[in-house]
Write a protein that holds these residues in place. Structure first.
Motif, short mmCIF file in Angstrom:
data_model
loop_
_atom_site.label_atom_id
_atom_site.label_comp_id
_atom_site.label_asym_id
_atom_site.label_seq_id
_atom_site.Cartn_x
_atom_site.Cartn_y
_atom_site.Cartn_z
N THR A 356 0.86 -1.20 0.00
CA THR A 356 0.00 0.00 0.00
C THR A 356 0.90 1.25 0.00
O THR A 356 1.85 1.33 0.78
CB THR A 356 -0.87 0.01 1.27
OG1 THR A 356 -1.63 -1.20 1.28
CG2 THR A 356 -1.84 1.18 1.26
N TYR A 358 0.91 5.64 -0.14
CA TYR A 358 0.13 6.89 -0.01
C TYR A 358 0.93 8.02 -0.64
O TYR A 358 2.08 8.26 -0.27
CB TYR A 358 -0.14 7.21 1.47
CG TYR A 358 -1.26 6.39 2.02
CD1 TYR A 358 -2.59 6.74 1.77
CD2 TYR A 358 -1.01 5.24 2.77
CE1 TYR A 358 -3.63 5.96 2.25
CE2 TYR A 358 -2.04 4.47 3.24
CZ TYR A 358 -3.36 4.83 2.99
OH TYR A 358 -4.39 4.08 3.46
N ASN A 360 0.41 12.04 -1.65
CA ASN A 360 -0.44 13.25 -1.62
C ASN A 360 -1.88 12.91 -1.22
O ASN A 360 -2.84 13.37 -1.83
CB ASN A 360 -0.44 13.96 -2.97
CG ASN A 360 0.95 14.39 -3.37
OD1 ASN A 360 1.73 14.84 -2.53
ND2 ASN A 360 1.28 14.21 -4.63
N GLY A 361 -2.00 12.05 -0.24
CA GLY A 361 -3.33 11.73 0.28
C GLY A 361 -4.06 10.66 -0.53
O GLY A 361 -5.16 10.25 -0.18
N GLN A 362 -3.45 10.19 -1.61
CA GLN A 362 -4.12 9.16 -2.44
C GLN A 362 -3.48 7.79 -2.15
O GLN A 362 -2.26 7.67 -2.07
CB GLN A 362 -3.96 9.53 -3.92
CG GLN A 362 -4.50 8.49 -4.89
CD GLN A 362 -6.00 8.27 -4.74
OE1 GLN A 362 -6.78 9.22 -4.80
NE2 GLN A 362 -6.41 7.03 -4.51
N GLN A 363 -4.38 6.81 -1.99
CA GLN A 363 -3.86 5.45 -1.77
C GLN A 363 -3.67 4.74 -3.11
O GLN A 363 -4.49 4.89 -4.03
CB GLN A 363 -4.85 4.67 -0.90
CG GLN A 363 -4.31 3.29 -0.52
CD GLN A 363 -5.38 2.39 0.06
OE1 GLN A 363 -6.45 2.84 0.46
NE2 GLN A 363 -5.12 1.10 0.08
N TYR A 364 -2.59 3.98 -3.21
CA TYR A 364 -2.33 3.12 -4.37
C TYR A 364 -1.95 1.75 -3.83
O TYR A 364 -1.45 1.65 -2.70
CB TYR A 364 -1.18 3.64 -5.23
CG TYR A 364 -1.41 5.05 -5.74
CD1 TYR A 364 -2.09 5.26 -6.95
CD2 TYR A 364 -0.95 6.15 -5.03
CE1 TYR A 364 -2.30 6.56 -7.42
CE2 TYR A 364 -1.15 7.44 -5.50
CZ TYR A 364 -1.83 7.64 -6.70
OH TYR A 364 -2.03 8.91 -7.16
N TYR A 407 -3.14 -0.60 -8.67
CA TYR A 407 -4.51 -0.16 -8.35
C TYR A 407 -4.50 1.27 -7.82
O TYR A 407 -3.61 1.65 -7.06
CB TYR A 407 -5.13 -1.05 -7.25
CG TYR A 407 -5.40 -2.46 -7.70
CD1 TYR A 407 -6.66 -2.84 -8.15
CD2 TYR A 407 -4.38 -3.41 -7.67
CE1 TYR A 407 -6.90 -4.14 -8.57
CE2 TYR A 407 -4.62 -4.71 -8.09
CZ TYR A 407 -5.88 -5.07 -8.54
OH TYR A 407 -6.12 -6.34 -8.95
N ILE A 408 -5.52 2.04 -8.22
CA ILE A 408 -5.75 3.32 -7.53
C ILE A 408 -6.73 2.98 -6.41
O ILE A 408 -7.84 2.54 -6.68
CB ILE A 408 -6.35 4.37 -8.49
CG1 ILE A 408 -5.33 4.69 -9.60
CG2 ILE A 408 -6.71 5.66 -7.72
CD1 ILE A 408 -5.85 5.61 -10.68
N GLY A 409 -6.30 3.11 -5.19
CA GLY A 409 -7.09 2.68 -4.05
C GLY A 409 -6.64 1.28 -3.63
O GLY A 409 -5.53 0.86 -3.95
N TYR A 425 1.89 4.82 -14.54
CA TYR A 425 2.64 5.30 -13.36
C TYR A 425 4.11 4.92 -13.36
O TYR A 425 4.91 5.53 -12.68
CB TYR A 425 1.99 4.76 -12.08
CG TYR A 425 0.61 5.37 -11.87
CD1 TYR A 425 0.47 6.58 -11.19
CD2 TYR A 425 -0.53 4.77 -12.41
CE1 TYR A 425 -0.78 7.15 -11.03
CE2 TYR A 425 -1.78 5.35 -12.27
CZ TYR A 425 -1.90 6.54 -11.57
OH TYR A 425 -3.13 7.12 -11.43
#
Ligand SMILES: [Zn+2]
Length: 428
Positions: A356, A358, A360-364, A407-409, A425
């Motif tokens: 997992t 993170y 800039n506040g986005q999980q990948y 995955y995004i999220g 990416y």
């Protein structure tokens, strides 16, 4: 070729480390210098404020002194005023007295004059009638000696009485005139006193005016000092804010240096591990180059299958990208900084690791499947380029390759709706 590149990495690494730590250290010492400057400035401003405070309290003391002096002068002015009023009352009383005396003297003069006149008339009458004749009349008309004596003495008494009255009146007049002179002297003295008092009062007023001037000057000085103090306090606030900002920057910089050091050490460890694998197993695999962007290629090798729909033997939706390599110890590395979410054996994925991230506040989430084995466990922090396992063909796989999903999220199970093309990416 391979050996040379490895050598160069081993040779360059310490240089890179030294260069970086120097760069960080210089930034840190810059910050520390800046902190010292701000600290010096702050203590300067502080001592300036203390100086101003001292000056202000000095003026406060002077103001209190002046105020009490002015109060005293005011009291003196009041008492002088009172005295002047008193003396002026006495002056006007004395003037009245003098007027009264003058009036008395005038009426006395008049009476003396009148009596004088009367006496003169009487004397003239006696002379025209012939004083002796009159005396003779008195004598001849007398019936006896005793009567004659009586008559003669009566005349004499009359004359004497008139004279006495005039003398008395003259004496009274002289007394009154003396009294008037005394009172006038007294009046002069009183007026002299009033003058003295008025002079004294004007001196006091001058003193008071001077004190007031000083008071005004002091107030202006104090106001100026207070303004100075206020702007110094503003400066102090700004400096305090700067200080805490620099402190924060120093903390961050120290943390960054520590992180970077740890990262470099990990990288070094990996290089050594890799070198050992290479020298021990004699394989042809190596670590993929670490990209400077957020995500890096997770393994060295060629792309054997792209993300998306494919036809043929393995037709259907391919949720990831496949990287194939033939070496016996092909390392698989974390595509980015993150935390290992799972590291386990799945019947389809084989030995799989999910990480997992993170940003800039986005999980990948990144997925690394079909590994020969993994070298990390769930909950462990990993950094970009750090080895997490070795390429294999476990699970539903037909040859040695890495199946890599992005995955995004969070990870989503079949049909892997959250999966995106890793090429969006990662630069392969
Ligand atoms: Zn695949």
């Amino acid at each position: 070729m391979k050996k040379r590149s490895l050598f160069s990495i081993v040779l360059i690494l310490p240089l890179v480390l030294t260069y970086h730590s120097n760069a960080f250290a210089s930034k840190l010492s810059d910050l520390q210098n800046k902190q010292k400057q701000v600290e010096d400035k702050r203590s300067n401003v502080n001592s300036s404020i203390q100086k101003k405070d001292k000056q202000i309290s000095n003026i406060n003391g002077q103001q209190i002194d002046l105020e009490s002096q002015m109060k005293q002068i005011e009291a003196e002015i009041n008492s002088t005023d009172h005295k002047i009023q008193e003396k002026q009352l006495q002056v006007s009383n004395t003037k009245e007295q003098i007027a009264e005396l003058k009036k008395n003297i005038e009426s006395l003069k008049k009476r003396i004059e009148e009596r004088d006149q009367l006496l003169k008339q009487r004397a003239r009458a006696m002379q025209t009638n012939g004083g002796s004749v009159n005396y003779m009349d008195v004598i001849l008309e007398s019936e006896s000696i005793s009567d004659l004596i009586d008559r003669l003495s009566a005349v004499t008494t009359l004359v004497n009485a008139d004279k006495e009255i005039i003398d008395q009146q003259k004496k009274d007049k002289a007394d009154l005139e003396k009294k008037q002179a005394d009172v006038e002297k007294k009046l002069n003295a009183l007026q002299g006193m009033v003058n003295d008092l008025q002079q004294m009062k004007s001196q006091l007023n001058q003193q008071q005016a001077k004190k007031k001037e000083i008071m005004t000057a002091l107030a202006a000085q104090k106001k100026h000092l207070e303004e100075d103090k206020f702007s110094l306090q503003e400066e102090q606030k700004v400096l305090a804010a700067q200080k805490s900002a620099i402190q924060k920057a120093i903390q961050l910089e120290k943390k960054r240096i520590a992180d970077e050091k740890r990262r470099q050490q990990q990288l070094q460890r990996q290089q050594q591990q890799h070198q050992q694998h290479n020298s021990g197993g004699g394989g042809s695999s190596n670590l993929p180059p670490v990209s400077s962007s957020n995500f890096t290629r997770p393994a060295a090798g060629y792309i054997s299958s792209e993300f998306g729909y494919r036809s043929g033997t393995y037709s259907g939706f391919h949720a990831g990208i496949d990287i194939a390599n033939s070496g016996s110890n092909v390392p698989i590395v974390a595509a980015g900084d993150g935390v290992v979410a799972t590291a386990y054996h799945s019947s389809s994925y084989g030995n799989v690791v999910m990480i997992t991230h993170y940003l800039n506040g986005q999980q990948y989430t990144t997925v690394y499947a079909h590994m020969k084995y993994f070298t990390v466990s769930a909950g462990q922090s990993v950094s970009k380029g750090q080895q997490i396992g070795v390429m294999g063909t476990t699970g539903e796989s037909t040859g040695q390759h890495l199946h890599f999903e992005f995955y995004i999220g969070p990870w989503t199970g079949p049909p892997h709706n959250g999966a995106v093309n890793p090429r969006n990416y990662v630069n392969f």
